[in-house]
Design an enzyme around this catalytic site. Structure first.
Site, PDB file in Angstrom:
ATOM      1  CD  GLU A 217      31.196  30.443  -6.485  1.00  0.00           C
ATOM      2  OE1 GLU A 217      31.375  30.043  -5.310  1.00  0.00           O
ATOM      3  OE2 GLU A 217      30.226  30.077  -7.191  1.00  0.00           O
ATOM      4  NE  ARG A 274      17.742  34.535   1.935  1.00  0.00           N
ATOM      5  CZ  ARG A 274      18.103  33.278   2.148  1.00  0.00           C
ATOM      6  NH1 ARG A 274      19.345  32.904   1.899  1.00  0.00           N
ATOM      7  NH2 ARG A 274      17.246  32.407   2.623  1.00  0.00           N
ATOM      8  CG  HIS A 390      15.087  56.930 -21.849  1.00  0.00           C
ATOM      9  ND1 HIS A 390      14.519  57.713 -22.824  1.00  0.00           N
ATOM     10  CD2 HIS A 390      15.077  57.665 -20.716  1.00  0.00           C
ATOM     11  CE1 HIS A 390      14.203  58.899 -22.311  1.00  0.00           C
ATOM     12  NE2 HIS A 390      14.527  58.897 -21.025  1.00  0.00           N
ATOM     13  CE  LYS A 514      26.777  27.285  -2.934  1.00  0.00           C
ATOM     14  NZ  LYS A 514      26.738  27.430  -1.493  1.00  0.00           N
TER      15      LYS A 514
END
Ligand code: F6P
Length: 550
Positions: A217, A274, A390, A514
């Protein structure tokens, strides 16, 4: 016993004791726990740096907490933690050290892995980032045609996107406001298209962020960005040097792509994707907030690292939060965990935590490769709280599922809000406090009746309560506080992985998709035969080609 001399988790006496304790607690009620102990709210709080943690609204007693700490001790959490801080290769499936804590260690620290002290290299990169960031911020760094850089576009995905994108939003108030920062991750061309459509290539700097520099990507988007730049400038490859820098561990691939490695900011294989936004991966953030603020953020991380490493178990916040998650996930059948920030600036915080938590602990075999017989990582989800109220809070309050939640808020709004908007802050925070209260204590049928509600509506207007929350409160969302918060969650995830006996630092589960995508792509593009394609996927590919007129 397994290779590390540990019994199977669910056969440990400490685990079994927790199971029995859970049975004894039965339908324990938060209302009763508070009524029985007037000191509970005060006793069940912790202060870690600037973070005030209230964990009194949890379905726990002193005994629960003791049993959970005993489980952590039996599971060897402290030993694994110390091994991580020492630079041992605790990521066993990838044979790597796990040293994100070294990224925020002071220059004087000595942290060794493979016989090398990594701290000098960390600080050398920080200094290089600082010099570059200041050059861009001041306008000293110019594009190919001599224009000042006005927009920085970070191209990366997963850990090479979520961290800087989240932190940039979180610290907007500290950013250089005459510059723009954009984050492109999706291979859907729409992402890059929307990011670039109103930009002038002469004033745009691309940061290509990829630990491996092989992620399809990112490399695809980076290649398209280079085409856009060179076409826009009407220039050749010589323009790339002034408009592209790379953040990576892979100098060879960076250079193959055409980026001069003098414009590469390095990090190392002992930094998980990460866990990387406080490494070179944070360059876009550093350009946005400046190196001083970035270093304040690192100091915040370090503060919580030290707390996790040194605080006794009863006062250790990441240990506590990790154990509370285990309590609900393994003994109350909770499947998910909501993170609900009452701060618009933390809009991307939960998305960031999803990778941190779910990529780390979404595992079903243990460190020795055996299937686990207990639940591991929860589904982590959430959005800023007031908006969530909400939307999905109905289910939190009256649904059939138990969803423990973290409510995060700040006493002060950011400095540059207009006075009228500052006044809104009390309303925002009143919502946080009200939700914590309602989730915990609900509303009994008698309380509903006392309001004169018609009897047939009483069940509908009753709130059972007893929904556990942790409230995390700090004075303001500063760079340091953001670092403290992230480190708190990083170590919480660590604790859980350690107890569950899984490798929290690999991510083999993302590989299959992948590989398959690469295999299927020629079928979409050229109608190529793909051996081994299942019937459903083959039909979908045919339909796709038909819809594309191929
Ligand atoms: O999604 C898998 C993953 O490997 C993540 O762990 C990582 O953060 C992301 O891809 C991006 O990887 P890279 O930085 O190497 O491009």
């Amino acid at each position: 016993m397994n290779a590390e001399g540990r019994s199977r988790l669910d056969q440990m006496p400490e685990w079994i004791a927790l199971g029995k304790h859970r049975e004894q607690l039965g339908e324990v009620q938060l209302r009763d726990l508070f009524a029985q102990d007037p000191e509970r709210a005060g006793r069940y709080t912790l202060q870690v740096g600037d973070l005030h943690l209230d964990y009194s609204k949890h379905l726990v007693t002193d005994e629960t907490l003791l049993l959970l700490r005993e489980l952590a001790a039996a599971a060897g959490v402290a030993g694994l933690r110390d091994a991580m801080f020492r630079g041992e290769k605790i990521n066993t499936t990838e044979r790597r050290a796990v040293l994100h804590t070294a990224l925020r260690a002071p220059g004087s620290a000595v942290i060794t892995t493979d016989g090398e002290n990594v701290v000098p290299a960390v600080h050398a990169v920080l200094t290089k980032m600082g010099t570059f960031a200041e050059r861009v911020r001041s306008g000293d760094w110019r594009g190919h045609t001599g224009e000042r850089i006005k927009t920085v576009v970070n191209i990366g995905i997963g850990g090479s996107d979520l961290g800087p994108a989240m932190a940039y939003e979180a610290l907007r108030a500290y950013t250089q406001r005459d510059m723009q920062f954009r984050f492109v991750s999706n291979v859907d061309g729409a992402d890059l298209h929307e990011a670039l459509r109103d930009l002038d290539p002469a004033e745009t700097l691309f940061i290509i962020a990829s630990k491996t520099f092989t992620t399809i990507e990112t490399i695809t988007n980076a290649t398209s960005a280079r085409d856009w730049l060179l076409t826009g400038l009407g220039a050749g490859d010589e323009a790339v040097a002034k408009h592209f820098v790379a953040l990576s561990t892979n100098a060879e691939k960076v250079s193959e792509f055409g980026i001069d490695t003098t414009n590469m900011f390095e990090f190392w294989d002992w930094v998980g994707g990460r866990y990387s936004y406080d490494s070179a991966i944070g360059l876009s953030l550093m350009i946005a907030i400046g190196q001083e603020r970035f270093r304040e953020m690192l100091a915040g991380f370090h503060l919580v690292d030290e707390h996790f490493r040194c605080a006794p178990p009863e006062e250790n916040a990441p240990l506590l939060l990790g154990l509370l998650g285990i309590w609900y996930g393994n003994f109350w059948d909770a499947q998910s965990h909501a993170v609900l920030p009452y701060s618009h600036y933390l809009a991307k915080f939960t998305a960031y935590l999803q990778q941190l938590d779910m990529e780390s602990n979404g595992k079903s075999v243990d460190r020795d490769g055996r299937p686990v017989h207990w639940q591991t990582g929860p589904v982590v989800w959430g959005t800023p709280g007031t908006n969530g109220q909400h939307a999905y809070y109905q289910l939190l309050h009256q649904g059939t599922k138990m969803i423990p939640a973290d409510l995060i808020g700040f006493a002060r709004p950011v400095d540059d809000l207009r006075p009228g908007l500052v006044a809104q802050h009390d309303l925002l925070m009143a919502n946080l406090f009200a939700q914590g209260q309602a989730l915990a204590f609900g509303k009994t049928p008698d309380e509903v009746r006392a309001e004169g509600v018609a009897e047939e509506l009483v069940p509908h207007k009753t709130f059972k309560g007893n929904r556990p929350t942790t409230t995390i409160l700090a004075e303001e969302l500063s760079p340091s506080v953001l670092g403290q918060l992230i480190a708190l969650y990083e170590h919480k995830v660590f604790v859980q992985g350690a107890v569950w006996h899984i490798d929290s630092f690999d991510q083999w589960g993302v590989e299959l998709g992948k590989v398959l995508a690469k295999r299927v792509e020629p079928a979409l593009t050229d109608g190529a035969e793909v051996p081994g394609l299942d019937a459903s996927t083959a039909n979908l590919v045919t339909k796709y080609r038909e819809l594309r007129g191929r």
